[in-house]
Design a protein around this motif. Structure first.
Motif, PDB file in Angstrom:
ATOM      1  N   UNK A   1      -3.252  59.115   3.057  1.00 52.86           N
ATOM      2  CA  UNK A   1      -2.612  58.333   4.119  1.00 52.86           C
ATOM      3  C   UNK A   1      -1.293  57.765   3.613  1.00 52.86           C
ATOM      4  N   UNK A   2      -0.339  57.527   4.532  1.00 57.88           N
ATOM      5  CA  UNK A   2       0.919  56.909   4.110  1.00 57.88           C
ATOM      6  C   UNK A   2       0.718  55.427   3.801  1.00 57.88           C
ATOM      7  N   UNK A   3       1.651  54.880   3.015  1.00 57.35           N
ATOM      8  CA  UNK A   3       1.666  53.445   2.774  1.00 57.35           C
ATOM      9  C   UNK A   3       1.724  52.728   4.111  1.00 57.35           C
ATOM     10  N   UNK A   4       1.111  51.573   4.173  1.00 60.59           N
ATOM     11  CA  UNK A   4       1.094  50.781   5.396  1.00 60.59           C
ATOM     12  C   UNK A   4      -0.247  50.116   5.562  1.00 60.59           C
ATOM     13  N   UNK A   5      -0.228  48.832   5.721  1.00 58.56           N
ATOM     14  CA  UNK A   5      -1.447  48.021   5.714  1.00 58.56           C
ATOM     15  C   UNK A   5      -2.484  48.467   6.745  1.00 58.56           C
ATOM     16  N   UNK A   6      -2.074  48.669   7.997  1.00 56.15           N
ATOM     17  CA  UNK A   6      -3.037  49.034   9.040  1.00 56.15           C
ATOM     18  C   UNK A   6      -3.674  50.393   8.798  1.00 56.15           C
ATOM     19  N   UNK A   7      -2.857  51.377   8.442  1.00 55.66           N
ATOM     20  CA  UNK A   7      -3.383  52.721   8.201  1.00 55.66           C
ATOM     21  C   UNK A   7      -4.318  52.777   7.013  1.00 55.66           C
ATOM     22  N   UNK A   8      -3.984  52.046   5.969  1.00 56.39           N
ATOM     23  CA  UNK A   8      -4.847  52.012   4.788  1.00 56.39           C
ATOM     24  C   UNK A   8      -6.163  51.318   5.133  1.00 56.39           C
ATOM     25  N   UNK A   9      -6.087  50.213   5.870  1.00 53.08           N
ATOM     26  CA  UNK A   9      -7.314  49.521   6.293  1.00 53.08           C
ATOM     27  C   UNK A   9      -8.220  50.450   7.094  1.00 53.08           C
TER      28      UNK A   9
END
Length: 165
Positions: free
Chosen positions: A52-60
């Motif tokens: 997944x790309x960096x980014x708080x929502x996507x990682x969560x």
């Protein structure tokens, strides 16, 4: 007493690689396979890797999805100080409790290898009955970090399944 021992629990793991460039196909994910090799070498069943790309929502979201059928989720990447490195924050968003000793052990062991270990912000915690551990995004750092905690993962999973102390 029958003298028999309880059947060993099969530990199931998922890997979440956090890398904007790898998720876009700019280069291959090499940290995920490094983590998988350590886990598989310890007899842990690896159910798959998500990039997944960096980014708080996507990682969560990726962590939540990985926790659905895994006992252990190892994230790699996004633990540094770059403005886009938000894996620890994304992890805190979805865990119920932290397990600071795992991240402390990783940093302490890594510090003997490189002073850059001081800059790692990775954490570890529990989401329901799944252990989530953040490790660095470099293949070497990811492999070395998983090697630090590999010996306690089975016991941790047993504890999360309400096993005996």
């Amino acid at each position: 007493m029958s003298g028999s021992t309880p059947e060993a629990r099969v530990v199931r793991a998922r890997i979440v690689t956090v890398s904007t460039r790898a998720s876009a196909g700019v280069y291959d994910d090499t940290a995920g396979p490094a983590v998988e090799a350590v886990l598989a070498g310890a007899g842990i069943t690896v159910l798959g890797t998500t990039v997944v790309p960096d980014g708080r929502e996507g990682v969560s979201r990726a962590i939540i999805d990985a926790c659905r059928d895994a006992d252990v989720v190892i994230t790699n990447g996004g633990t540094g100080m770059h403005p886009k490195d938000t894996t620890p924050e994304a992890t805190r968003d979805v865990i119920d409790r932290e397990v600071p000793g795992l991240a402390e052990a990783i940093r302490a062991t890594s510090l003997a290898i490189t002073p850059m270990a001081m800059l790692s912000r990775g954490i570890a915690g529990i989401r329901d009955r799944t252990l989530v551990v953040n490790v660095p995004g470099s293949p070497k750092g990811a492999r070395e970090s998983v090697e630090v905690v590999i010996g306690v993962l089975g016991h941790a999973v047993d504890q999360l399944a309400a096993g005996d102390h």
